[in-house]
Motif scaffolding. Structure first.
Motif, PDB file in Angstrom:
ATOM      1  N   UNK A 195       5.599   0.470  -6.226  1.00 31.12           N
ATOM      2  CA  UNK A 195       5.485  -0.815  -5.537  1.00 31.12           C
ATOM      3  C   UNK A 195       4.113  -1.447  -5.676  1.00 31.12           C
ATOM      4  N   UNK A 196       3.120  -0.671  -6.093  1.00 32.42           N
ATOM      5  CA  UNK A 196       1.755  -1.189  -6.159  1.00 32.42           C
ATOM      6  C   UNK A 196       1.537  -1.951  -7.461  1.00 32.42           C
ATOM      7  N   UNK A 197       1.419  -3.270  -7.352  1.00 33.07           N
ATOM      8  CA  UNK A 197       1.059  -4.078  -8.518  1.00 33.07           C
ATOM      9  C   UNK A 197      -0.428  -3.964  -8.823  1.00 33.07           C
ATOM     10  N   UNK A 198      -1.213  -3.650  -7.786  1.00 37.04           N
ATOM     11  CA  UNK A 198      -2.657  -3.491  -7.943  1.00 37.04           C
ATOM     12  C   UNK A 198      -3.119  -2.294  -7.128  1.00 37.04           C
ATOM     13  N   UNK A 199      -4.239  -1.723  -7.541  1.00 39.82           N
ATOM     14  CA  UNK A 199      -4.889  -0.628  -6.817  1.00 39.82           C
ATOM     15  C   UNK A 199      -6.333  -1.032  -6.566  1.00 39.82           C
ATOM     16  N   UNK A 238      -2.173  -9.993   6.206  1.00 37.50           N
ATOM     17  CA  UNK A 238      -1.867 -11.360   6.612  1.00 37.50           C
ATOM     18  C   UNK A 238      -1.409 -12.216   5.442  1.00 37.50           C
ATOM     19  N   UNK A 239      -1.845 -11.892   4.241  1.00 40.48           N
ATOM     20  CA  UNK A 239      -1.457 -12.649   3.058  1.00 40.48           C
ATOM     21  C   UNK A 239      -0.193 -12.104   2.398  1.00 40.48           C
ATOM     22  N   UNK A 240       0.416 -11.080   2.994  1.00 38.29           N
ATOM     23  CA  UNK A 240       1.625 -10.501   2.426  1.00 38.29           C
ATOM     24  C   UNK A 240       1.390  -9.708   1.161  1.00 38.29           C
ATOM     25  N   UNK A 241       0.152  -9.220   0.973  1.00 39.87           N
ATOM     26  CA  UNK A 241      -0.201  -8.507  -0.253  1.00 39.87           C
ATOM     27  C   UNK A 241      -0.376  -6.999  -0.063  1.00 39.87           C
ATOM     28  N   UNK A 242      -0.342  -6.533   1.173  1.00 39.78           N
ATOM     29  CA  UNK A 242      -0.660  -5.127   1.409  1.00 39.78           C
ATOM     30  C   UNK A 242       0.388  -4.201   0.820  1.00 39.78           C
ATOM     31  N   UNK A 243       1.652  -4.541   0.941  1.00 35.31           N
ATOM     32  CA  UNK A 243       2.711  -3.657   0.460  1.00 35.31           C
ATOM     33  C   UNK A 243       2.682  -3.500  -1.053  1.00 35.31           C
ATOM     34  N   UNK A 244       2.121  -4.473  -1.767  1.00 37.71           N
ATOM     35  CA  UNK A 244       2.070  -4.385  -3.225  1.00 37.71           C
ATOM     36  C   UNK A 244       0.666  -4.020  -3.731  1.00 37.71           C
ATOM     37  N   UNK A 285     -20.547  19.300   0.195  1.00 39.58           N
ATOM     38  CA  UNK A 285     -19.469  20.228   0.542  1.00 39.58           C
ATOM     39  C   UNK A 285     -18.215  19.834  -0.243  1.00 39.58           C
ATOM     40  N   UNK A 286     -17.928  20.587  -1.287  1.00 40.08           N
ATOM     41  CA  UNK A 286     -16.766  20.263  -2.129  1.00 40.08           C
ATOM     42  C   UNK A 286     -15.499  21.008  -1.707  1.00 40.08           C
ATOM     43  N   UNK A 287     -15.606  21.832  -0.668  1.00 41.49           N
ATOM     44  CA  UNK A 287     -14.468  22.654  -0.265  1.00 41.49           C
ATOM     45  C   UNK A 287     -13.426  21.883   0.544  1.00 41.49           C
ATOM     46  N   UNK A 288     -13.819  20.750   1.120  1.00 40.07           N
ATOM     47  CA  UNK A 288     -12.866  19.979   1.924  1.00 40.07           C
ATOM     48  C   UNK A 288     -13.364  18.547   2.068  1.00 40.07           C
ATOM     49  N   UNK A 289     -12.455  17.598   1.919  1.00 41.72           N
ATOM     50  CA  UNK A 289     -12.801  16.203   2.125  1.00 41.72           C
ATOM     51  C   UNK A 289     -11.553  15.435   2.547  1.00 41.72           C
ATOM     52  N   UNK A 290     -11.767  14.247   3.085  1.00 44.86           N
ATOM     53  CA  UNK A 290     -10.662  13.399   3.517  1.00 44.86           C
ATOM     54  C   UNK A 290     -10.528  12.202   2.578  1.00 44.86           C
ATOM     55  N   UNK A 291      -9.292  11.754   2.399  1.00 47.38           N
ATOM     56  CA  UNK A 291      -8.981  10.582   1.584  1.00 47.38           C
ATOM     57  C   UNK A 291      -8.082   9.664   2.410  1.00 47.38           C
ATOM     58  N   UNK A 292      -8.348   8.366   2.367  1.00 46.50           N
ATOM     59  CA  UNK A 292      -7.501   7.382   3.038  1.00 46.50           C
ATOM     60  C   UNK A 292      -6.652   6.647   2.021  1.00 46.50           C
ATOM     61  N   UNK A 293      -5.402   6.346   2.385  1.00 46.98           N
ATOM     62  CA  UNK A 293      -4.544   5.494   1.577  1.00 46.98           C
ATOM     63  C   UNK A 293      -3.825   4.506   2.477  1.00 46.98           C
ATOM     64  N   UNK A 294      -3.546   3.336   1.943  1.00 47.48           N
ATOM     65  CA  UNK A 294      -2.790   2.326   2.683  1.00 47.48           C
ATOM     66  C   UNK A 294      -2.112   1.408   1.677  1.00 47.48           C
ATOM     67  N   UNK A 295      -1.016   0.762   2.117  1.00 48.23           N
ATOM     68  CA  UNK A 295      -0.327  -0.196   1.262  1.00 48.23           C
ATOM     69  C   UNK A 295       0.382   0.468   0.098  1.00 48.23           C
ATOM     70  N   UNK A 296       0.890  -0.354  -0.803  1.00 52.70           N
ATOM     71  CA  UNK A 296       1.507   0.164  -2.017  1.00 52.70           C
ATOM     72  C   UNK A 296       2.677   1.086  -1.780  1.00 52.70           C
ATOM     73  N   UNK A 297       3.398   0.899  -0.670  1.00 53.26           N
ATOM     74  CA  UNK A 297       4.525   1.764  -0.359  1.00 53.26           C
ATOM     75  C   UNK A 297       4.184   2.951   0.516  1.00 53.26           C
ATOM     76  N   UNK A 356       5.130   8.265   1.163  1.00 54.55           N
ATOM     77  CA  UNK A 356       5.733   6.969   0.912  1.00 54.55           C
ATOM     78  C   UNK A 356       6.902   6.715   1.846  1.00 54.55           C
ATOM     79  N   UNK A 357       7.044   5.437   2.197  1.00 56.13           N
ATOM     80  CA  UNK A 357       8.146   5.054   3.065  1.00 56.13           C
ATOM     81  C   UNK A 357       9.415   4.902   2.246  1.00 56.13           C
TER      82      UNK A 357
END
Length: 476
Positions: A48-52, A363-369, A400-412, A475-476
């Motif tokens: 679903x992601x047209x852009x990253x 708000x621009x309807x672009x988050x899902x893609x 510290x390379x043993x553990x880290x957090x990553x965030x994701x949003x949009x794109x499905x 993914x949803x």
């Protein structure tokens, strides 16, 4: 060399050198590699992601002070920050990110990424998290002297760009507001490498002092190259050919022609000049994002998404004014004074800018893609105190390379969820352990890229990333 020749050579160096001409020789992608991304229905829950947009927090962001806090850990681990509730039930974040807390229902918080390499340094951390490939032995033997090599594995943005050509005259992969790190210590992993330099990102420059001004070197004309020349493709190519002999790095003819074509397309594209004009944005919008170069980089990333650019990378621009107090380059590498640097500088800037990007796209309807990814080259030591900056008294956190957090949003991605856990101190993954290869595969899956076959310049097939799997549960 005459002044005119110098100016022409600079134009070509800007157009090609900033695009990565120094690194790599072309290889080719299988013909079906350039096909459009599959429909979401064919790609399962991805595609679903047209852009990253990749927002990379240069230096190594502390996971235990942001999205994986340990309020029940001993004081020498947990630090002074307090967790707060967010718009996603059951998910907490640091008290110094109140604006992002209101957007957490859009976020998937991944807390179990382990990118351990023996070097425990920035070069290897960049390479692993940007390509998904474990750093080879040269990272151990050369450390921060390790340069980008022609046969490195490609940056995930270059892979997406190769598979998803841009539709509006802009490059398929664009990086701003700088190229990490300062020469000669250029970070490996951010280039197309063995995939071919024609797939390197276009680098766009921004500065701390002039956050609204982004310079696209390929669009800067100088010397006797005038606007009149742009009306004649043949005449402009002649100008570039003259300059070629003065440019320090001669490439094979086929690659040079591809760089010529990309430069010409940019120069002739009215869309290319419009998209970088941030002053056309309302003052209210710019204020919502913030006033710094990182904030304006995210606003520009939104504009590039509107222009259907497949992959945009924003590398956090360090602020040298704070490097002394943080014992770092002025970014997230908080070897000393970790908590004051986060509280007073890094977290407020990040909180305002990234929350604005999520809100704006929604708000621009672009988050899902549009897939948003926040990552860094490593986490930071859960136990407070870096011996290089005064130990416990210095209040820093080391690499510290043993553990880290990553965030994701949009794109499905289904927002309002966490995936994986770290142990009670935040030292190691304890549930659903992942590697940067899994993160890269998830990015590819979101963009509908599940076929990673390619061929080298000898026609021999290989896979761009064998390791890892997409985290389909997100993914949803």
């Amino acid at each position: 060399m005459t002044n005119a020749k110098n100016r022409r050579a600079f134009m070509v160096a800007s157009a090609s050198g900033f695009a990565g001409l120094h690194f790599g020789t072309p290889s080719k992608v299988l013909s079906n590699g350039f096909a459009a991304a599959p429909d979401a229905a064919k790609a399962g829950s991805g595609g679903r992601a047209k852009s990253v947009i990749l927002f990379f927090l240069c230096g190594g962001a502390s996971h235990v002070d942001t999205w994986d806090m340990k309020p029940d850990a001993p004081a020498e681990y947990r630090g002074p920050f307090q967790p707060i509730s967010t718009s996603a039930p059951g998910i907490h974040c640091c008290e110094h990110m109140p604006l992002l807390a209101k957007q957490t229902h859009h976020l998937a918080v991944i807390r179990s990424v382990c990118g351990t390499v023996n070097t425990n340094d920035h070069h290897a951390g960049y390479y692993y998290n940007l390509t998904g490939h474990v750093p080879d032995t040269t990272f151990k033997t050369q450390g921060n002297d390790r340069r980008p090599y022609a046969d490195d594995w490609p940056f995930m943005g270059s892979v997406v760009g190769a598979r998803r050509p841009s539709q509006q005259g802009l490059p398929s992969a664009i990086t701003l507001p700088h190229k990490p790190s300062k020469l000669p210590y250029t970070r490996p992993g951010q280039f197309a490498a063995r995939l071919g330099v024609e797939f390197d990102p276009l680098y766009v420059q921004g500065t701390v002092d002039e956050p609204l001004k982004f310079q696209v070197p390929s669009l800067v004309l100088s010397g006797d190259v005038t606007a009149d020349h742009l009306r004649s493709r043949q005449q402009l190519l002649k100008q570039l050919d003259v300059a070629r002999s003065h440019f320090e790095n001669s490439a094979v003819e086929q690659t040079w022609k591809k760089h010529q074509q990309r430069t010409l397309d940019l120069l002739l594209s009215s869309n290319a000049t419009k998209v970088f004009d941030l002053e056309s944005e309302s003052e209210a919008t710019r204020t919502r994002y913030g006033t710094g170069v990182n904030a304006m980089s995210l606003l520009l990333a939104r504009r590039l998404v509107e222009a259907e650019t497949p992959f945009v990378t924003v590398f956090w621009k360090e602020n040298e004014a704070i490097k002394g107090q943080c014992k770092s380059a002025g970014g997230w590498d908080t070897h000393g004074n970790n908590f004051d640097c986060l509280k007073n500088h890094l977290l407020p800037e990040f909180d305002r800018a990234f929350s604005a990007l999520i809100e704006d796209l929604d708000q621009r309807g672009l988050l899902d893609q549009t897939l948003l990814v926040v990552n860094s080259e490593m986490g930071r030591t859960p136990k407070i105190g870096d011996p290089r900056s005064g130990g416990v008294a210095g209040a820093g956190r080391d690499h510290w390379t043993h553990c880290q957090s990553v965030l994701m949003a949009g794109g499905g991605i289904q927002g309002g969820q966490t995936y994986g856990k770290s142990d009670r101190l935040g030292e190691f993954p304890s549930d659903h352990p992942l590697t940067p290869a899994d993160i890269a595969k998830t990015v590819y899956h979101a963009a509908g890229i599940d076929d990673l076959r390619a061929e080298d310049d000898q026609g021999r097939p290989y896979n761009l990333l064998d390791e890892g799997r997409p985290i389909r549960e997100l993914f949803s």
